[in-house]
Design a protein around this motif. Sequence first.
Motif, short mmCIF file in Angstrom:
data_model
loop_
_atom_site.label_atom_id
_atom_site.label_comp_id
_atom_site.label_asym_id
_atom_site.label_seq_id
_atom_site.Cartn_x
_atom_site.Cartn_y
_atom_site.Cartn_z
N THR A 89 28.21 97.40 54.81
CA THR A 89 29.17 98.13 54.02
C THR A 89 29.68 99.14 54.75
OG1 THR A 89 28.38 97.44 51.75
CG2 THR A 89 30.03 99.16 51.79
N VAL A 90 31.07 99.15 55.29
CA VAL A 90 31.69 100.38 56.03
C VAL A 90 32.61 100.94 55.10
CG1 VAL A 90 33.03 100.61 58.12
CG2 VAL A 90 31.37 98.89 58.14
N TYR A 91 32.18 102.36 55.27
CA TYR A 91 33.35 103.35 54.56
C TYR A 91 34.27 103.98 55.71
CZ TYR A 91 30.24 102.75 50.68
OH TYR A 91 29.30 102.31 49.69
N GLY A 92 35.55 103.80 55.44
CA GLY A 92 36.44 104.40 56.56
C GLY A 92 37.34 103.07 57.00
N GLU A 93 37.79 103.19 58.28
CA GLU A 93 38.51 102.35 59.26
C GLU A 93 37.85 101.67 60.09
OE1 GLU A 93 41.39 101.47 57.78
OE2 GLU A 93 41.47 102.90 56.16
N ALA A 94 37.71 100.40 60.36
CA ALA A 94 37.17 99.71 61.33
C ALA A 94 37.61 98.12 61.25
CB ALA A 94 35.73 99.73 61.43
N THR A 95 37.77 97.76 62.62
CA THR A 95 38.44 96.21 62.88
C THR A 95 37.21 95.59 62.89
OG1 THR A 95 38.62 96.37 65.19
CG2 THR A 95 40.57 97.02 63.65
N VAL A 96 37.23 94.23 62.59
CA VAL A 96 36.15 93.16 63.05
C VAL A 96 35.76 93.31 64.44
CG1 VAL A 96 35.65 90.86 62.98
CG2 VAL A 96 36.65 91.77 60.99
N GLU A 97 36.77 93.34 65.25
CA GLU A 97 36.41 93.47 66.66
C GLU A 97 35.72 94.93 67.07
OE1 GLU A 97 39.60 93.00 65.61
OE2 GLU A 97 39.54 90.78 65.69
N GLN A 98 35.98 95.88 66.46
CA GLN A 98 35.33 97.01 66.68
C GLN A 98 33.92 96.89 66.17
OE1 GLN A 98 38.10 99.83 64.72
NE2 GLN A 98 37.77 101.14 66.52
N LEU A 99 33.57 96.29 65.01
CA LEU A 99 32.32 95.99 64.59
C LEU A 99 31.34 95.07 65.55
CD1 LEU A 99 33.21 95.70 60.63
CD2 LEU A 99 32.20 97.60 62.08
N GLU A 100 32.15 94.01 65.87
CA GLU A 100 31.47 92.90 66.74
C GLU A 100 31.12 93.77 68.24
OE1 GLU A 100 33.43 89.35 66.77
OE2 GLU A 100 32.48 88.53 64.94
N ALA A 101 32.05 94.80 68.59
CA ALA A 101 31.90 95.38 69.84
C ALA A 101 30.56 96.12 69.71
CB ALA A 101 32.97 96.14 70.36
N ALA A 102 30.38 96.79 68.53
CA ALA A 102 29.32 97.65 68.28
C ALA A 102 27.99 96.73 68.26
CB ALA A 102 29.43 98.30 66.74
N GLY A 103 27.99 95.42 67.69
CA GLY A 103 26.76 94.60 67.99
C GLY A 103 26.79 93.64 68.84
N ALA A 104 27.70 93.98 69.95
CA ALA A 104 27.73 92.87 71.07
C ALA A 104 26.56 92.87 71.96
CB ALA A 104 28.89 93.40 72.04
N PHE A 105 25.80 94.02 72.01
CA PHE A 105 24.19 93.96 72.57
C PHE A 105 23.32 92.95 72.09
CE2 PHE A 105 23.71 96.64 68.88
CZ PHE A 105 22.35 96.27 68.34
N ASP A 106 23.55 92.46 70.79
CA ASP A 106 22.60 91.41 70.39
C ASP A 106 23.29 90.19 69.77
OD1 ASP A 106 19.76 91.09 69.75
OD2 ASP A 106 20.02 91.06 67.62
N GLY A 107 24.69 90.12 70.15
CA GLY A 107 25.58 89.12 69.76
C GLY A 107 25.90 89.01 68.22
N ILE A 108 25.78 89.85 67.38
CA ILE A 108 26.14 90.02 66.04
C ILE A 108 27.50 89.78 65.66
CG2 ILE A 108 26.07 91.35 64.10
CD1 ILE A 108 23.89 93.13 65.50
N LYS A 109 27.79 88.55 64.91
CA LYS A 109 28.79 88.35 64.42
C LYS A 109 29.21 88.84 63.14
CE LYS A 109 30.01 85.54 67.94
NZ LYS A 109 30.94 85.87 68.97
#
Length: 711
Positions: A51-71
Amino acid sequence: MMEEKALQNSKETYRLQGLSCTNCAAKFEKNIRDIQTVNEVQLNFGASKITVYGEATVEQLEAAGAFDGIKVIPEKQKRDVEQKIPFWQKRENRNTMISLFFLLLGYISVYRYDEEYFPAILLFGVSIIVGGYPLFKVGIKNLFKLEFDMKTLMTVAIIGAAIIGEWGEGAVVVFLFALSEALEGYSMDKARESIRSLLDIAPKKATVRRGTEEFELDVEDIRINDILLIKPGQKIAMDGEVVSGQSSINQSTITGESIPVLKVVGDEVFAGTLNEEGALEVRVTKRVEDTTIAKIIHLVEEAQAERAPTQAFIDKFAKYYTPAIMVIALLIVLIPPLFLGGDWSEWIYRGLAVLVVGCPCALVISTPVAIVTAIGNAAKMGVLIKGGIHLEEAGRLNVIAFDKTGTLTQGTPEVTDILTFNGRAEEEIFGISMAIEKYSQHPLASAVMRKAEQQGISQADYHAEDFQSITGKGAKATIQNKTYFIGSPSLFDELMVVSPGINEQIKDLQTQGKTVMLVGTGEHIIGLIAVADQVRESSKRVLQQLESIGIKKTIMLTGDNMATGQAIGKLVGINEVKAALLPQDKLEAIKSLREEYGKVAMVGDGVNDAPALASATVGIAMGGAGTDTALETADIALMADDLEKLPYTIKLSRKALAIIKQNILLALGLKVLALLLIIPGWLTLWMAILADMGATVIVIVNSLRLLKVRK
């Protein structure tokens, strides 16, 4: 306050794919928190949600999890778009198998030639790079940032092994670590299947009639008061009320009941239940996000997010444990060569083994995998456990207190006797009683109303005014310009001196397990009504089962009189009865029991017993399906009105508690043993990673045993 409201308005929830390890989850959460437009993040590892409070796109979130390939998939997006990739088709698992292929080729080269043979070193190097690239990418970044987690440990150990020429062992460590990660991810997916199966219970579409038109709609588009048309063999898509037809409904998905329940016009039905035989028309009463199954899923997921005391301790311990392992490894590398004349190569090797065996993987996952599995299994059996803390506390219970009406008894009392005094007729007594009880919510009031209707007494003949409830004792109202009272004998003891003859009749009825209500004015008693509640067939059996699994004491807390309470208590085999209790008295009784026995549960209906439920170590509500109060008040809700779920819940909780302890001891015990074997040089690098992987696999398999606990 305004800030909190704004935070809620900007809340978005997402489902995650590829979230397999707790360390990765913590790093992913930190990366999202670092996004400037994000105010707060709540990651639920057990349910694989964020759960994210604030503004964030799916692309930003996936970039944050790119180290582990999180979708990242928005929760509101239809679930059928999620791709379920088979285990062997996942890229990281394919890379693990390719790494094994080059590892085997390398050892064939060593066997045919020797360890210094360049092609063998090259093959081992390829194996390390293919299998370890995702690991190194994170581990090296963490090393530069001085963030020490298990990937940092493994990266240092593998690079160190290559530097001292142990290419083969380095490649084995990479393969075993990658295999361990794959198995951990697979097992967490298995544990999460309990939630996924809940999500798939209710149909995604339904046939709806609006006016004279019939058409198929997605459940998200169905509105309150729409009419659902449900054929035999179909699942019900929404919560609602039967407006036409009758049928047997299999409610096992919601309540865990194995026997279908007959539903007729006016009865409530739940989304996800199966219509077995007749055609039904159901008026929708709740939106898709408010259905009982939606609430259950939400509460189960929230339960898995709530950290149990053991898990909170382990997480805190792991925070200091990993840096401590780094320090121990460094001391092992430096002290013997510098001060004891040891060989640098030999002690560097042993230091690397310490890093490998010190990986906290098994320890960190020891608690959450057990809790996720237990809560998911309970939900499938119709028991809603609202957090790991409540699961653990239920496993430590010594005493269980029960409400009487609706818990140990059926909760549907019937009038058994009526006595009249002062020349009054039965019809008049029932008429006056009915007029007052019409405004009461007490179960005994419904018994009086039913009996009066059976006698053919019309409500129009007796009209009550100025109704007033007298808490815990009865009620009063004005009928035909005269004030009448109805209530317990104690109420009339306060109003007047009750004659010895009437007192004798009261005691005689109470010793038969009947509840007595008196009817009268402020000066005279004009009638006596005796009501009996039928004891549940399962009550005695349940109490015997609780004793057999280690509950030290069972106690009944009832607002009824002592004679009735003792009669029911003797019938069901309860240890102690406390009677004539008001709601505040029940609360004090629970507090007293907690002081004397420690861990105490209260079992009630979640409405009248709310204070006692809240005060108990664990509050357990009966019949949670469709009852918002029970779901909100209790720590554990038995979704069916079935007391037999209680021994199963205690058994599951105790098993979970035992498994958590076993997991921690196994994880720490294997590491201590491996560390001791490193000192004399008996433990190789590949043996160290095998020990770590073995501990992780044992912990996971041990936790999955909770799926086998049944009623």
